[in-house]
Scaffold this active site. Sequence first.
Site, mmCIF file in Angstrom:
data_model
loop_
_atom_site.group_PDB
_atom_site.id
_atom_site.type_symbol
_atom_site.label_atom_id
_atom_site.label_comp_id
_atom_site.label_asym_id
_atom_site.label_seq_id
_atom_site.Cartn_x
_atom_site.Cartn_y
_atom_site.Cartn_z
ATOM 1 N N ASP A 379 0.827 -1.216 0.000
ATOM 2 C CA ASP A 379 0.000 0.000 0.000
ATOM 3 C C ASP A 379 0.860 1.264 0.000
ATOM 4 O O ASP A 379 0.483 2.279 -0.591
ATOM 5 C CB ASP A 379 -1.044 -0.002 1.136
ATOM 6 C CG ASP A 379 -0.463 -0.233 2.520
ATOM 7 O OD1 ASP A 379 0.779 -0.327 2.657
ATOM 8 O OD2 ASP A 379 -1.265 -0.328 3.480
ATOM 9 N N HIS A 383 0.806 3.903 -2.917
ATOM 10 C CA HIS A 383 0.580 5.284 -2.475
ATOM 11 C C HIS A 383 1.545 6.227 -3.211
ATOM 12 O O HIS A 383 1.124 7.244 -3.773
ATOM 13 C CB HIS A 383 0.782 5.367 -0.954
ATOM 14 C CG HIS A 383 0.707 6.746 -0.362
ATOM 15 N ND1 HIS A 383 -0.327 7.151 0.437
ATOM 16 C CD2 HIS A 383 1.549 7.808 -0.443
ATOM 17 C CE1 HIS A 383 -0.127 8.410 0.816
ATOM 18 N NE2 HIS A 383 1.012 8.824 0.302
ATOM 19 N N GLU A 429 0.513 -0.783 7.392
ATOM 20 C CA GLU A 429 0.555 -1.700 8.539
ATOM 21 C C GLU A 429 1.691 -2.715 8.448
ATOM 22 O O GLU A 429 2.188 -3.176 9.471
ATOM 23 C CB GLU A 429 -0.798 -2.419 8.704
ATOM 24 C CG GLU A 429 -1.186 -3.404 7.599
ATOM 25 C CD GLU A 429 -1.712 -2.737 6.325
ATOM 26 O OE1 GLU A 429 -1.716 -1.492 6.277
ATOM 27 O OE2 GLU A 429 -2.087 -3.464 5.395
ATOM 28 N N ASP A 469 2.228 20.565 8.472
ATOM 29 C CA ASP A 469 1.929 19.523 7.484
ATOM 30 C C ASP A 469 1.226 20.138 6.272
ATOM 31 O O ASP A 469 0.284 19.573 5.731
ATOM 32 C CB ASP A 469 1.103 18.398 8.122
ATOM 33 C CG ASP A 469 0.918 17.194 7.204
ATOM 34 O OD1 ASP A 469 1.814 16.920 6.385
ATOM 35 O OD2 ASP A 469 -0.142 16.553 7.307
ATOM 36 N N HIS A 474 -1.605 15.371 5.573
ATOM 37 C CA HIS A 474 -1.680 13.989 6.078
ATOM 38 C C HIS A 474 -2.658 13.881 7.242
ATOM 39 O O HIS A 474 -2.799 12.819 7.840
ATOM 40 C CB HIS A 474 -0.314 13.493 6.550
ATOM 41 C CG HIS A 474 0.699 13.344 5.465
ATOM 42 N ND1 HIS A 474 1.586 14.341 5.142
ATOM 43 C CD2 HIS A 474 0.953 12.319 4.617
ATOM 44 C CE1 HIS A 474 2.369 13.932 4.146
ATOM 45 N NE2 HIS A 474 2.006 12.703 3.808
#
Length: 673
Positions: A379, A383, A429, A469, A474
């Site tokens: 992922d 991304h 993860e 940010d 994010h």
Amino acid sequence: MGAKKFTAFAVVSTMVFTLATANVSAAPSEQPPKAKKMAVLEKLSKQSKGKEKVAWNKEKGVPTFVTGKLSDKQAKTPADVKKIVEENKALFNMDSASSELSLISQEKDSLGFTMYKYQQVYQGVPVFGNELIVHTDKNGTTTSINGYYDPEVKTAGLNTKATLSLAQALNKAKASEGVANVSKFDIQKGKLHVYETEKGDYRLVYVITLSTLEGKQPVYADLFVDAHNGAIVHKIDKVNHAAATGTGTGVLGDTKTLNTDSYSSGYYLRDITKPMYSTGGKIETYTANYGTALPGTLLTDADNVWTDRAAVDAHYYAGKTYDYYYNKLGRNSFDNRGATMKSTVHYSRNYNNAFWNGTQMVYGDGDGRQFTSLSGALDVVAHEITHAVTERTAGLVYEYQPGALNESFSDVLGNLVENKNDPKWLLGEDVTTPGIAGDALRSMSNPNEYDQPDHMNEYRNLPNTREGDWGGVHINSGIPNKAFYNFVTTPGITKDNAGKIWYRALTQYLTSYSQFIDARNATIQAATDLFGANSLEATAVANAWASVGVGSSGNNGGSGDAYEPNDSMSAAKAMSSGTTYNGLISSATDEDWFKFTPSTSTYLSLSLTNLPADYDLYLYNSAGTLLARSEYAGTSSESIAGTIQGGATYYVKVVGYNGAMSTTKPYALKATY
Ligand code: L5Q
Ligand code: ZN
């Protein structure tokens, strides 16, 4: 030339065609092409006493091999031979042998046969891959014609006057091979051709041949450079190398097969198996060797068993991402033109991030506590590659809401490409805090778990600084992330369809400064395009955004009011206690009706908020008697409170004062009892 040209063709007797000539009655001079072709076949059959053989290129409707007595006349010179082709030209749908064929070579063999090889030309420009060979025996009798002639070139309307010079085309070819700065070429040459692409369209190209050992890797290739726009239309690699299949160990210790590139001396971590390779596109994986120079060194291995775990995963997952985009979304690499995808691993030391730098993907190894090597998560890889897609499409700028959308599209596609059983829709993860199970960088199902808002009422107004940010790109991405999660988990919505809708919104509708509301409108429109205005998908998209406070629920043909038509007491929409109903007073005469029935006598508190204009609120009993009214001025909220009877049905009317209305900004109506 088109690959489809090589579909099977059958050797068939000309009898099939001679039978059909019975139906042709037109005079020879005005015969249609088909009839002329049949006349030639008939003559061929007669002259050959039925021993002729014709193999056909079914795609083009012309022969690839004709054997038999092609003429009564003898041929001893190229000029004689051309006359014989001219005699048979109808067979090839050829207009003129003299202007469409140019002699390449003439050779007599030990059997006494002479072959005359002709290049097909269009307006004097050779047509790539199309040559006809005419064979005569020792007596000068024409015995066969074979090869490829493309009758369709002349109908393509191609402009054969080049826009680019040969020197400009050479520079394009060198740049695409990464040898623009090389000085020692063994071969650097090119020639103008007409080329039929694999899709079947015709281009004027320079076929450029480059050969050099001076660059990072050996180059020996033919590059087909569009002579009008400089695009690389095709590439034929001539270096003695080949696609190979290696094995490797990934970041998590898993074994996987890898597409690699075999050379005499070993293997490169380079995938040349993807469809983009027909135009030179590859997937290449480099190492920065713990430094910061990019792209670093292309990884090599002697036995095709790869042990650099970060490199194995960066390479393998880039391939998986290419496949998802190509197979599910019809996109050919990040630029949709088959650009080479480069990744560099081992960037710096203890680097806890990954990024797209405008040209390539870059992965740190993590510090071993917060992160392990970031390429170890599919992922994360998808991304980063999606940032490249966004840059080439919507161009969402990296600040405030457009920046948060940019981040969100990367998370959405990251998870869709990963496509694993991940009910929480976590991001990263697989590489977050090795040793702590179940955690991640972000959660799309519950953004709050990682300090992200999941609703507009938690939107964070942060400064446009690194510390802020960039306005929370994010952080606030939690809101569109949750909207996508709401959508994709709606019963009846598939991951593939959700991906198609989000991708269509990104590539067809969003612009550089799009806000969340624009993403809502774009995804509703994309769902409408793909599945229809009243589809489950279109409605579910609208509701998914409404649930995070972006627009109102329902997709009533784009009206933004899910409860219409509720314009009279008898059409009242049933409400339940505690639920907010977002509706529109969409014209000067629109009034919206709602109803509810408490089971026991209780206290009612009715509120009408978020008013775009002067709206008023009324409560009626089932006989139509007005029980209470709230008629504050302007955009002040309205409210009614009091005791109500169990089992009785009450009716609520929302209406604009003096024609007040808004087709875009919904009111919020709530009854609590
Ligand atoms: C991030 C890219 C990813 N990095 N989120 C700070 O917060 C910071 C960086 C990121 F691919 F690793 F996820 O999204
Ligand atoms: Zn990102």
